[in-house]
Design an enzyme around this catalytic site. Structure first.
Site, PDB file in Angstrom:
ATOM      1  N   ARG A   1      -3.125 -73.219  21.573  1.00 48.38           N
ATOM      2  CA  ARG A   1      -1.728 -72.804  21.766  1.00 48.38           C
ATOM      3  C   ARG A   1      -1.162 -73.236  23.109  1.00 48.38           C
ATOM      4  NH1 ARG A   1      -0.373 -67.133  18.958  1.00 48.38           N
ATOM      5  NH2 ARG A   1       0.245 -66.733  21.093  1.00 48.38           N
TER       6      ARG A   1
ATOM      7  N   GLU B   1      -9.948 -60.793  24.591  1.00 48.41           N
ATOM      8  CA  GLU B   1      -9.900 -59.383  24.206  1.00 48.41           C
ATOM      9  C   GLU B   1     -10.632 -59.140  22.899  1.00 48.41           C
ATOM     10  OE1 GLU B   1      -5.896 -61.211  23.041  1.00 48.41           O
ATOM     11  OE2 GLU B   1      -7.378 -61.463  24.580  1.00 48.41           O
TER      12      GLU B   1
END
Length: 177
Positions: A63, A100
């Site tokens: 991304r 995460e």
């Protein structure tokens, strides 16, 4: 064509439980699909980075590759690819990082940066800071200087900015929760 407001947040949709349960994925594809929102995002990122006088922008697969090259062009800078292991054809250096919801590793060509080059670390999203911290480590391992870190989105509640200290960090859109 969609009217672009000063708040790009309206072009980011949240996808619940993606890529795993409990994660609220920030989907920027509506922003990328709208030419005015896309231009506003690139301009906004460049406004932050222009005074840093960077020689190149570095971004991670995948991304980070979406806005990174456009940002580099806007700044008159080069673009450096940080890729997943085994994707680069030349000699590489690598750095591991935690996300995460998992972990990963990035590689960079050993000749991607010259000593003393000023580098903007870029990604679409700052969460825990693991990916960006790995990019900083890669830049510094090759003798480059991290001039700053710029993001489209920051998830403040994950405190990624603290992992990037002492590097200057900026995000166009912030989410507190």
């Amino acid at each position: 064509m969609t009217q672009v407001s000063s708040d790009l947040r309206e072009f980011v949709r949240e996808i619940a439980d993606f890529p795993k349960e409990g994660v609220g994925f920030k989907d920027i594809t509506p922003l990328l699909a709208d030419p005015r929102a896309l231009a506003a995002a690139v301009r906004g990122l460049a406004e932050y980075a222009r005074p840093l006088n960077v020689d190149c922008v570095i971004a991670a697969e995948a991304r980070g590759f979406l806005l990174g090259p456009a940002l580099a062009l806007e700044l008159g800078a080069g673009f450096v690819l940080a890729r997943k292991p085994g994707k680069l054809p030349y000699e590489t250096v690598s750095a591991e990082y935690l996300l995460e919801y998992g972990s990963g590793e990035l590689e960079l060509h050993t000749d991607a940066l010259g000593s003393g080059r000023r580098v903007l670390v870029h990604d679409d999203l700052l969460a825990t800071g693991g990916t960006a911290r790995a990019l900083c480590e890669l830049v510094e391992s090759l003798g480059g200087e991290v001039a700053g870190c710029g993001f489209l989105i920051e998830l403040e509640f994950l405190d990624g900015r603290a992992r990037l200290a002492p590097h200057e960090t900026h995000a166009l859109i912030s989410y507190e929760s």
